[in-house]
Design a protein around this motif. Structure first.
Motif, mmCIF file in Angstrom:
data_model
loop_
_atom_site.group_PDB
_atom_site.id
_atom_site.type_symbol
_atom_site.label_atom_id
_atom_site.label_comp_id
_atom_site.label_asym_id
_atom_site.label_seq_id
_atom_site.Cartn_x
_atom_site.Cartn_y
_atom_site.Cartn_z
ATOM 1 N N PRO A 175 3.476 -1.871 1.245
ATOM 2 C CA PRO A 175 3.298 -0.689 0.403
ATOM 3 C C PRO A 175 1.857 -0.465 -0.044
ATOM 4 C CG PRO A 175 4.235 -2.473 -0.894
ATOM 5 C CD PRO A 175 4.181 -2.954 0.540
ATOM 6 N N GLY A 176 1.019 -1.491 0.136
ATOM 7 C CA GLY A 176 -0.331 -1.454 -0.419
ATOM 8 C C GLY A 176 -0.403 -2.382 -1.614
ATOM 9 N N TYR A 177 -1.588 -2.617 -2.112
ATOM 10 C CA TYR A 177 -1.761 -3.457 -3.299
ATOM 11 C C TYR A 177 -1.568 -2.544 -4.501
ATOM 12 C CZ TYR A 177 -3.831 -7.085 -6.313
ATOM 13 O OH TYR A 177 -4.055 -8.031 -7.279
ATOM 14 N N VAL A 178 -0.316 -2.463 -4.945
ATOM 15 C CA VAL A 178 0.096 -1.455 -5.920
ATOM 16 C C VAL A 178 0.093 -2.011 -7.336
ATOM 17 C CG1 VAL A 178 1.890 0.235 -6.473
ATOM 18 C CG2 VAL A 178 1.572 -0.510 -4.107
ATOM 19 N N LYS A 179 -0.295 -1.182 -8.281
ATOM 20 C CA LYS A 179 -0.272 -1.541 -9.697
ATOM 21 C C LYS A 179 1.164 -1.513 -10.205
ATOM 22 C CE LYS A 179 -4.758 0.728 -10.358
ATOM 23 N NZ LYS A 179 -5.464 1.881 -10.975
#
Length: 244
Positions: free
Chosen positions: A197-201
């Protein structure tokens, strides 16, 4: 097949990436089942999206509970007779910060795999008959770049020092399961892919990611809506194919 005629189910969807995945699928017209293990939280989350005018419905599903999975599959079968999209989003992180790789407890490993791998497989097995009844079934397994063994073995890679062992290995196993299932489904109308998903917060990393949650849902949604020419058995982030 129009999106308005599709039914999707997203696990672990009461917050974070899962919740946003439900929102974005529903925004395309897909009737989306927001699954969570806590009925109250699932209903509250679904009501928020319904208030936005979106076709969202709550469903109770605990990926670590066989009876809960069976009940959810039975409910979907009775209401819809099929399932078009399954997004296996539910996941946990149990590694203890500050402990060495070899010091992580066996309990942490077991809890991580129960949700991230075995729960994902159990849900897929239960809903696969309903996906076979779809004209174009889609399965999206939410993995992570941290599941890439290639990058973990490369001292120059951006994740080389991100050794969160139980979590990382569970995601490597999700990738391996995806490859095996894609082989089984290669001659069917179902496509299964795994995504980063990505490096998500998110709450899982205490908000230390690089991108916001809406961006983190984009890859899941894109793979959930691929056409017949789309990939099967791939590992992707947005338009990028990732190394296993």
């Amino acid at each position: 097949m129009s999106n308005a005629s599709k039914t999707a189910l997203v696990t672990g969807a009461t917050r974070g990436i899962g919740f946003e995945t439900v929102r974005q699928l529903a925004q395309t017209g897909v009737h989306t089942l927001l699954a969570g293990r806590d009925r109250t939280k699932a209903v509250e989350a679904a009501l928020k999206l319904q208030a936005e005018g979106l076709p969202v419905e709550a469903i109770v599903l605990d990926v670590t509970d066989t009876a809960s999975i069976a009940a959810a599959a039975d409910e979907v079968a009775k209401k819809y007779g099929h399932l078009d999209i399954l997004v296996n989003n539910a996941g946990i992180l149990r590694d203890e910060q500050g402990k060495k790789i070899s010091e992580q407890t066996l309990q942490a490993w077991r809890e991580t795999f129960d949700t991230n791998l075995f729960g994902l497989i159990a849900v897929t097995q239960s809903f696969l008959p309903l996906l076979h009844k779809s004209p174009a079934g889609r399965i999206v397994n939410v993995s992570s770049l941290l599941g890439s063994m290639t990058l973990h073995s490369d001292p120059t890679s951006p994740i080389y020092d991100f050794k969160i062992p139980a979590y990382n290995v569970s995601k490597s196993a999700v990738n391996a399961w995806t490859v095996q299932l894609a082989y089984e489904l290669r001659d069917s109308k179902i496509k299964v892919n795994t995504i980063h998903p990505g490096y998500v917060k998110t709450d899982m990393n205490a908000g230390e990611g690089e991108i916001d949650v809406p961006d983190g849902a984009k890859t899941s949604v894109a793979l959930a809506l691929i056409d017949d020419a789309g990939p099967n058995g791939s590992y992707r982030y947005l338009d990028n194919v990732l190394p296993w």
